[in-house]
Design a protein around this motif. Structure first.
Motif, PDB file in Angstrom:
ATOM      1  N   VAL A 332       8.866 -78.186-143.154  1.00 55.94           N
ATOM      2  CA  VAL A 332       9.490 -77.660-141.939  1.00 55.94           C
ATOM      3  C   VAL A 332       8.495 -77.581-140.785  1.00 55.94           C
ATOM      4  N   LEU A 333       7.309 -77.033-141.087  1.00 54.39           N
ATOM      5  CA  LEU A 333       6.333 -76.826-140.014  1.00 54.39           C
ATOM      6  C   LEU A 333       5.882 -78.147-139.381  1.00 54.39           C
ATOM      7  N   PRO A 334       5.515 -79.153-140.182  1.00 57.22           N
ATOM      8  CA  PRO A 334       5.127 -80.424-139.534  1.00 57.22           C
ATOM      9  C   PRO A 334       6.252 -80.997-138.665  1.00 57.22           C
ATOM     10  N   LEU A 335       7.490 -80.868-139.143  1.00 57.39           N
ATOM     11  CA  LEU A 335       8.595 -81.427-138.354  1.00 57.39           C
ATOM     12  C   LEU A 335       8.830 -80.636-137.080  1.00 57.39           C
ATOM     13  N   ALA A 336       8.528 -79.340-137.139  1.00 53.92           N
ATOM     14  CA  ALA A 336       8.773 -78.510-135.955  1.00 53.92           C
ATOM     15  C   ALA A 336       7.595 -78.538-134.994  1.00 53.92           C
ATOM     16  N   MET A 337       6.463 -79.117-135.428  1.00 56.66           N
ATOM     17  CA  MET A 337       5.232 -79.012-134.650  1.00 56.66           C
ATOM     18  C   MET A 337       5.358 -79.509-133.202  1.00 56.66           C
ATOM     19  N   PRO A 338       6.005 -80.669-132.954  1.00 57.45           N
ATOM     20  CA  PRO A 338       6.115 -81.094-131.546  1.00 57.45           C
ATOM     21  C   PRO A 338       6.743 -80.024-130.662  1.00 57.45           C
ATOM     22  N   GLY A 339       7.821 -79.423-131.132  1.00 59.33           N
ATOM     23  CA  GLY A 339       8.468 -78.377-130.345  1.00 59.33           C
ATOM     24  C   GLY A 339       7.560 -77.174-130.152  1.00 59.33           C
ATOM     25  N   GLY A 343       6.112 -75.792-126.552  1.00 61.88           N
ATOM     26  CA  GLY A 343       6.294 -74.403-126.124  1.00 61.88           C
ATOM     27  C   GLY A 343       4.960 -73.724-125.869  1.00 61.88           C
ATOM     28  N   THR A 344       3.965 -74.025-126.732  1.00 64.61           N
ATOM     29  CA  THR A 344       2.655 -73.401-126.566  1.00 64.61           C
ATOM     30  C   THR A 344       2.007 -73.853-125.259  1.00 64.61           C
ATOM     31  N   ILE A 345       2.087 -75.155-124.983  1.00 57.77           N
ATOM     32  CA  ILE A 345       1.460 -75.646-123.747  1.00 57.77           C
ATOM     33  C   ILE A 345       2.133 -75.008-122.538  1.00 57.77           C
ATOM     34  N   ILE A 346       3.463 -74.882-122.592  1.00 58.35           N
ATOM     35  CA  ILE A 346       4.155 -74.258-121.454  1.00 58.35           C
ATOM     36  C   ILE A 346       3.705 -72.795-121.320  1.00 58.35           C
ATOM     37  N   GLY A 347       3.555 -72.112-122.459  1.00 57.16           N
ATOM     38  CA  GLY A 347       3.057 -70.737-122.422  1.00 57.16           C
ATOM     39  C   GLY A 347       1.657 -70.669-121.836  1.00 57.16           C
ATOM     40  N   MET A 348       0.810 -71.634-122.212  1.00 55.16           N
ATOM     41  CA  MET A 348      -0.556 -71.675-121.682  1.00 55.16           C
ATOM     42  C   MET A 348      -0.536 -71.952-120.176  1.00 55.16           C
ATOM     43  N   ALA A 349       0.400 -72.807-119.752  1.00 53.85           N
ATOM     44  CA  ALA A 349       0.487 -73.115-118.326  1.00 53.85           C
ATOM     45  C   ALA A 349       0.862 -71.862-117.538  1.00 53.85           C
ATOM     46  N   HIS A 350       1.704 -71.016-118.152  1.00 52.65           N
ATOM     47  CA  HIS A 350       2.013 -69.745-117.495  1.00 52.65           C
ATOM     48  C   HIS A 350       0.769 -68.871-117.459  1.00 52.65           C
ATOM     49  N   ALA A 351       0.051 -68.872-118.594  1.00 55.96           N
ATOM     50  CA  ALA A 351      -1.106 -67.993-118.716  1.00 55.96           C
ATOM     51  C   ALA A 351      -2.167 -68.341-117.687  1.00 55.96           C
ATOM     52  N   LEU A 413      -1.147 -81.086-115.029  1.00 50.67           N
ATOM     53  CA  LEU A 413      -1.711 -81.776-116.178  1.00 50.67           C
ATOM     54  C   LEU A 413      -1.106 -81.219-117.465  1.00 50.67           C
ATOM     55  N   MET A 414      -1.052 -79.889-117.564  1.00 50.57           N
ATOM     56  CA  MET A 414      -0.535 -79.261-118.775  1.00 50.57           C
ATOM     57  C   MET A 414       0.949 -79.534-118.939  1.00 50.57           C
ATOM     58  N   ASN A 415       1.703 -79.410-117.829  1.00 54.43           N
ATOM     59  CA  ASN A 415       3.135 -79.673-117.934  1.00 54.43           C
ATOM     60  C   ASN A 415       3.394 -81.135-118.257  1.00 54.43           C
ATOM     61  N   GLY A 416       2.570 -82.009-117.648  1.00 52.67           N
ATOM     62  CA  GLY A 416       2.701 -83.436-117.947  1.00 52.67           C
ATOM     63  C   GLY A 416       2.479 -83.681-119.435  1.00 52.67           C
ATOM     64  N   LEU A 417       1.453 -83.016-119.980  1.00 49.71           N
ATOM     65  CA  LEU A 417       1.143 -83.157-121.398  1.00 49.71           C
ATOM     66  C   LEU A 417       2.326 -82.690-122.252  1.00 49.71           C
ATOM     67  N   ALA A 418       2.915 -81.556-121.841  1.00 50.77           N
ATOM     68  CA  ALA A 418       4.057 -81.027-122.589  1.00 50.77           C
ATOM     69  C   ALA A 418       5.220 -82.020-122.567  1.00 50.77           C
ATOM     70  N   ILE A 419       5.487 -82.581-121.371  1.00 49.63           N
ATOM     71  CA  ILE A 419       6.596 -83.538-121.268  1.00 49.63           C
ATOM     72  C   ILE A 419       6.307 -84.775-122.104  1.00 49.63           C
ATOM     73  N   ARG A 424       7.268 -88.163-126.649  1.00 50.99           N
ATOM     74  CA  ARG A 424       6.608 -88.984-127.636  1.00 50.99           C
ATOM     75  C   ARG A 424       7.036 -88.587-129.047  1.00 50.99           C
ATOM     76  N   LEU A 425       7.104 -87.294-129.276  1.00 54.77           N
ATOM     77  CA  LEU A 425       7.296 -86.828-130.648  1.00 54.77           C
ATOM     78  C   LEU A 425       8.722 -86.375-130.930  1.00 54.77           C
ATOM     79  N   GLU A 426       9.560 -86.520-129.889  1.00 55.04           N
ATOM     80  CA  GLU A 426      10.928 -86.044-130.080  1.00 55.04           C
ATOM     81  C   GLU A 426      11.578 -86.798-131.251  1.00 55.04           C
ATOM     82  N   ARG A 427      12.315 -86.054-132.028  1.00 54.32           N
ATOM     83  CA  ARG A 427      12.945 -86.660-133.189  1.00 54.32           C
ATOM     84  C   ARG A 427      14.434 -86.379-133.123  1.00 54.32           C
TER      85      ARG A 427
END
Lengths: 429, 461, 268
Positions: A332-339, A343-351, A413-419, A424-427
């Motif tokens: 489950v975790l590997p499959l959920a990792m892209p999401g 979310g983490t990068i977006i959280g970091m971008a807020h931070a 840069l961070m938002n671009g990375l998130a997008i 890339r990893l969307e399944r």
């Protein structure tokens, strides 16, 4: 009931009344559409004004006016025993004044010496420290000019304005023009902006300290919030029984996401600084505070990502005899990792843009050198912006805009990375 | 390398060592009895590693949290009473920080001999503590390892052990949200009570004068400043109201256009642009207010003969409004989109125009969702800090005129608590009292908003 | 009857019954997909026309052409002629708002607005300006509810929400709502598929009564329902009309093999 009954008579759709009414209705429709359109145009227009004004005031800070001249490294002013405390200022001053031998000593020379930045002597010190053999010789150095001449060169304030309305007087303009005519004035890329820390002088102030501080802060935030957030989300999504206790946890998480950031600053001040005595202004405390604020974002994003993994995968793994923990860690975790990462990068971008709580724990410190660890006092990009925006010197306005452009650059840069990650990893299931 | 770094490296090395020792022990146990292990060797290994690593890390964390305060207390207790008798908390903190500064070599003038002695004592304790920390870490890691080692047997259910530890860790992590809330409430309540011991509750809640600066001066008795927070509250409400007046119509109309009138091309441009607007840090909006909006408004005021202060509340309100447009727009967008398509079709099939369908059917149906969004936005504007800190004033004016300067709760919190703060005067503590009021107000708004939105979602699910 | 005779009779029927809708060569595309492949059909006044066929055959698509509800689907494109009283509804001069007032519609799932029963009924008359005084609106509400057979059940609680009614009542409320603007045609898209048998019977009864005043087109999955309520039936299959004619004839003596197979339950 027949067609003839009064209130059921077929309506006359072609009558003048009906036509008028229809016209009115369509006008109302068009009006609503126009309101919507103008709201969007207004919102985007404001965005354009915001970005435009930042770029207009900030882009000039990416170059810096320099003056190039020959300096005689006078051995008389050089202190063999203590090179660091040598009188570099006099070396610079004597050499610079030599460019204009006609200027009489006194106030005029003082005004002339206003042209090179105070940073000139620091630069000379660096050069001499790196190679003491230059003592006694003449070297050519290129140093920033002081803020008012930098602004003047960049066309801030017209030279036709009344003399007392300008920050450079007529005589200084003549000197400066002569330097320019002699090819001694240049405007190279402003590396100072990135490789020095803060300074009282705008022409010497840079973002290195802030960028390093932001890096340490984000590091602490990530190290804390990423594993904790994932662990909490896994528990709530996969293991937690549906009871009052987990309800309370969930309500708490949702509420924390909406608590004003300044309240987290108060928490950090009272608990981390006051109770535990952790050091003020340290990226460690800042990172811990921001981590608490980022946790809800990461938990919510992780739960959404875990939910998106179809149950068939879990059933398949359970079916071959894996334990629930193994199912989650192996499948489950590997499959959920892209999401989760998105979310983490977006959280970091807020931070990265969070300012208010950092003010309360003193991360708006005036730091003239970059910190070297998570326990040293530091500033971050947004607090540096706040400090500069508060500074009275004209040159800091442009510096502030430039700092904002750098901050927005990191955000993009961070938002671009998130997008990119999401694409890339969307399944698709 | 500092003792902390060394201790951390020791934990790391011993954990890795524990993993391999656990693995070989498990394989040995299996080999000796020729039986199948209950759990995989790697699970036994992980079990042992966890038993080494977790106690070590926990000890390190507790040590770090307590070391500084403990050492300071010991040093302070050892200082001759002549220096310490009758010190206030603030003076005590000052003395300690002087000692610490001397220890670090940051000396500005020749320190008093007691301070030098204290600094020596402090230095000795710090180095002893470093050694003790490393010894304690080694001891606890070894203890963990031997315990884990003794448990590894052929039939030992290492997987269950590891999974139990993992579950415990996950439960702990999920409780952090609760700890945080408790931490917020406790720290706010605690300091607020101390504040109310110095300033009566009714003066704070109903007083009309807010002049905390007076209490700043050391020669005055603390508590003499005026701490009537009403002007601060009204200022906050004024700016929040202005910003909602800007953002709600613009955001709502923008959402209506995006959901019902725009085609995909427009939507694909406008939505990311709105997200961009939403992602801009508030300190940037604050600078924008100072750089552009305030001069423009003051100039415009001058053109019509008004002498406006640069910190007029309209500036902060307008800019905050711009900031929450995307928020209102996306909440309204969600609410309108959540209205079932059958209602829209029903209205259109009656011969309603798009506009009539929106105003008479979709908006009324989406109203709870929109109201919830506006409440959340209101909570955001009350708690927004950077824009007001940079664009609004510090003077507490009891006025509802948007052309005058007002101050807000968040501005006052920042003003009271930036810089070196001591927790013994009402000026500092008033920041916590204001923070407590802010926390309660936003909490109520959030709970109301979330419950409205949740009910609304259930209605159409 | 020979084929020629049948055709002749159909044409005579058309004239006698006064054709309301005359559609020829109707094609509908959703993007690249052709959902209707040239449909010719007439809808008569004071008759119930049932559209039957397996799901995905295009019967609902066809229905949604008659009041141009397909306009609300961005990717939909309609060609062919759809004449209402001789005027093409897809003509640019035709106003879609007026068209939909003349051609009412009842949906598969009851969709009362989240307003009171009263407000649900007066919604149409209000936006179209069919009445101006409170008495007039009251009258419209009473007549519409009476016609929909709902008056006695709700006359004491006109102010309660339309969504508080039972499913069958909701659907009759929607019918009353459609009637309130006195349309000429009522389109019904599987109006009973979400209802229990008793509510279905009520609605079917109602449809039969309404036939007196309106042309009614009903899409239905249930062949029994088509047989019970309709006078004419059209059988759709993969975007085409396989056969249409008198309901009795279609159900007792279909001309086409496919119709017979469908009616007897060999596919569908």
């Amino acid at each position: 009931m027949t067609e003839g009954s009064s209130n059921f008579a077929r309506h006359d759709w072609d009558g003048a009344d009906a036509r008028r009414r229809l016209k009115r209705r369509y006008a109302a429709n068009t009006r609503l559409k126009l309101y919507g359109l103008s709201a969007i145009v207004l919102a985007l227009g404001l965005l354009a004004v915001l970005l435009g004004s930042l770029v207009m005031t900030g882009y000039k800070s990416f170059v810096q006016t320099h003056v190039t001249f020959d300096v005689y490294v006078n051995p008389e002013n050089y202190d063999q025993a203590n090179p660091f405390d040598s009188d570099y200022r006099t070396m610079i001053r004597d050499s610079f004044l030599k460019l204009f031998p006609e200027v009489p000593p006194g106030p005029q020379q003082r005004q002339l010496f206003d042209i090179p930045s105070t940073g000139a002597q620091l630069k000379l010190r660096e050069i001499v420290a790196a190679d003491p053999s230059v003592v006694g010789s003449t070297i050519r150095i290129s140093v920033p000019v002081s803020d008012e001449f930098d602004q003047f060169q960049k066309g801030e304030g017209s030279r036709d304005a009344a003399e007392d309305a300008r920050r450079v007087n007529d005589r200084q303009i003549v000197w400066f023009d002569k330097l320019a005519a002699d090819g001694k004035i240049s405007t190279p890329f402003n590396w100072t902006l990135f490789n020095s820390a803060d300074s009282r002088f705008p022409e010497l102030a840079g973002l290195k300290g802030a960028i390093v501080g932001t890096f340490y802060l984000l590091l602490v935030t990530f190290v804390l919030s990423f594993p904790i957030g994932i662990a909490a989300a896994i528990y709530l999504e996969e293991f937690a029984p549906k009871n009052k206790w987990t309800d309370i946890i969930e309500i708490n998480i949702n509420n924390l996401a909406a608590v004003p950031s300044i309240v987290f600053g108060l928490l950090a001040l009272a608990v981390f600084l006051q109770t535990f005595g952790l050091p003020r202004s340290a990226p460690l405390v800042g990172g811990m505070t921001i981590a608490l604020m980022t946790l809800p974002t990461i938990i919510i994003a992780t739960r959404a990502a875990l939910k998106a993994v179809p149950p068939s995968i879990r059933e398949a793994a359970l079916g071959v005899g894996a334990s629930k923990h193994q199912v989650i860690i192996h499948h489950v975790l590997p499959l959920a990792m892209p999401g989760i990462l998105t979310g983490t990068i977006i959280g970091m971008a807020h931070a990265i843009g969070e300012t208010a709580p950092l003010l309360l724990i003193g991360m708006n410190a005036f730091m003239t050198s970059a910190s070297v660890g998570i326990l040293d006092p530091a500033t971050t990009l947004p607090t540096q912006i706040y400090i500069w925006a508060d500074s009275p010197e004209r040159g800091f306005v442009a510096r502030t805009s430039a700092a904002i452009l750098v901050l927005l650059g990191f955000l993009m840069l961070m938002n671009g990375l998130a997008i990119y990650l999401r694409r890339r990893l969307e399944r698709k299931w | 390398m500092s003792p902390v770094t060394i201790a951390f490296l020791i934990i790391l090395v011993m954990t890795v060592a524990g993993y391999f020792i656990g693995k070989s022990r498990a394989l040995h146990a299996a080999g000796a009895t020729n039986e199948r292990l209950h759990s995989l060797p790697s699970q036994h290994a992980a079990y042992l590693a966890l038993w080494v690593g977790i106690p070590g890390i926990m000890l390190l964390l507790v040590w770090l949290l307590l070391q500084e305060t403990t050492i300071q207390n010991i040093v302070f207790a050892a200082i001759p009473g002549t220096l310490t008798d009758g010190l206030t908390d603030a003076q005590r903190a000052l003395l300690i920080s002087e000692i610490v500064n001397v220890h670090h070599g940051r000396v500005f003038q020749a320190p008093r001999p007691e301070v030098v002695e204290g600094a020596r004592h402090y230095g000795a304790l710090v180095s002893t503590a470093g050694t003790a920390l490393i010894a304690a870490i080694v001891a606890i890691c070894c203890a963990g390892m031997s315990w884990g080692w003794s448990r590894i047997k052929v039939h030992f259910r290492a997987r269950h052990g590891v999974e139990r530890i993992m579950s415990g860790f996950m439960i702990l992590c999920s409780m952090i949200a609760i700890f945080t809330t408790i931490g917020i409430v406790l720290s706010l309540v605690f300091e607020t009570i101390r504040f109310f011991q110095m300033v009566p509750v009714h003066e704070f809640l109903f007083g009309l004068r807010w002049e905390p600066q007076i209490a700043l001066r050391a020669d005055q008795v603390a508590g003499q400043g005026a701490f009537g927070a009403v002007p601060v509250f009204t200022g906050t409400l004024l700016i929040a109201t202005i910003s909602l007046c800007v953002a709600v119509p613009i955001g709502l109309f923008a959402a209506i256009y995006l959901v019902e009138f725009a085609d995909d091309r427009v939507r694909n441009v406008v939505k990311p642009a709105m997200e961009l607007l939403a992602g801009i840090p508030t300190v940037v909006y604050g600078f924008f207010a100072v750089l552009v909006v305030s001069p423009v408004l003051v100039q415009a005021g001058g053109a019509v003969g008004l002498d406006l202060p640069p910190t007029l509340s309209l500036v902060a309100g307008l800019v905050m409004g711009i900031m929450i447009i995307p928020f209102i727009s996306s909440m309204s967008d969600d609410a309108i989109t959540a209205v079932p398509r059958s209602l829209k079709d029903g209205s259109l099939a009656m011969g309603a125009t798009k506009g009539e369908t929106i105003t008479k059917v979709l908006l009324p149906a989406a109203l709870p969702g929109i109201v919830g969004g506006v409440l959340l936005a209101a909570s955001k504007t009350l708690g927004e800090t950077m824009i007001v800190v940079m664009a609004a004033g510090l003077i507490a004016n009891l006025t509802f005129n948007p052309l005058e300067g007002v101050t807000t709760v968040t501005v006052q919190i920042v003003a009271m608590l930036t810089g070196d703060t001591e927790f013994d005067n009402p000026k500092t503590l008033s920041g916590f009292a204001l923070g407590f009021v802010l926390f309660l107000a936003t909490l109520m708004l959030n709970i109301a908003a979330l419950s409205i939105v949740r009910k609304y979602r259930e209605q159409y699910d | 009857m020979t084929e020629a005779q049948v055709e002749m009779k159909t044409r005579m029927d058309n004239e006698a019954n006064n054709v309301k809708f005359s559609t020829r060569g109707v094609h509908v595309f959703y993007g690249d997909k052709e959902a209707l492949k040239g449909v010719d059909l007439d809808i008569n006044n004071n008759e119930v026309t049932a559209l039957i066929g397996p799901s995905g055959c295009g019967k609902s698509t066809y229905l949604r052409c008659l009041n141009r509800m397909n306009d609300t689907v961005d990717s939909a494109r309609v060609t062919g002629s759809i004449l209402l009283d001789g005027a093409d509804v897809y003509d640019r001069k035709v106003d879609v708002v007026q068209l939909r007032a003349r051609v009412g519609m009842v949906f598969q799932k009851p969709n009362p607005f989240p307003k009171s029963i009263y407000d649900n009924i007066v919604y149409g008359p209000r936006i179209h300006g069919l009445a101006s005084t409170k008495t007039e609106f009251d009258e419209i509400v009473e007549t519409s509810l009476k016609k929909a057979g709902l008056w006695n059940e709700v006359k004491d609680r006109l102010d309660s929400g339309g969504t508080s009614l039972s499913g069958g009542q909701q659907q009759r409320l929607c019918i009353a709502r459609a009637i309130a603007v006195s349309p000429e045609v009522i389109l019904m898209d599987e109006p009973c598929s979400a209802l229990d048998p008793i509510a279905t019977a009520r609605v079917e009864e109602l449809i039969d009564e309404l036939r007196e005043n309106y042309a009614i087109v009903i899409v239905t999955h249930s062949m029994q329902q088509a047989a019970r309520v309709s006078q004419r039936t059209a059988f759709f299959h993969i975007g085409e009309i396989v056969e249409h004619g008198n309901t009795e004839q279609i159900f007792t003596n279909p001309r086409e093999e496919r119709t017979r197979d469908y009616i007897t339950g060999r596919f569908g």
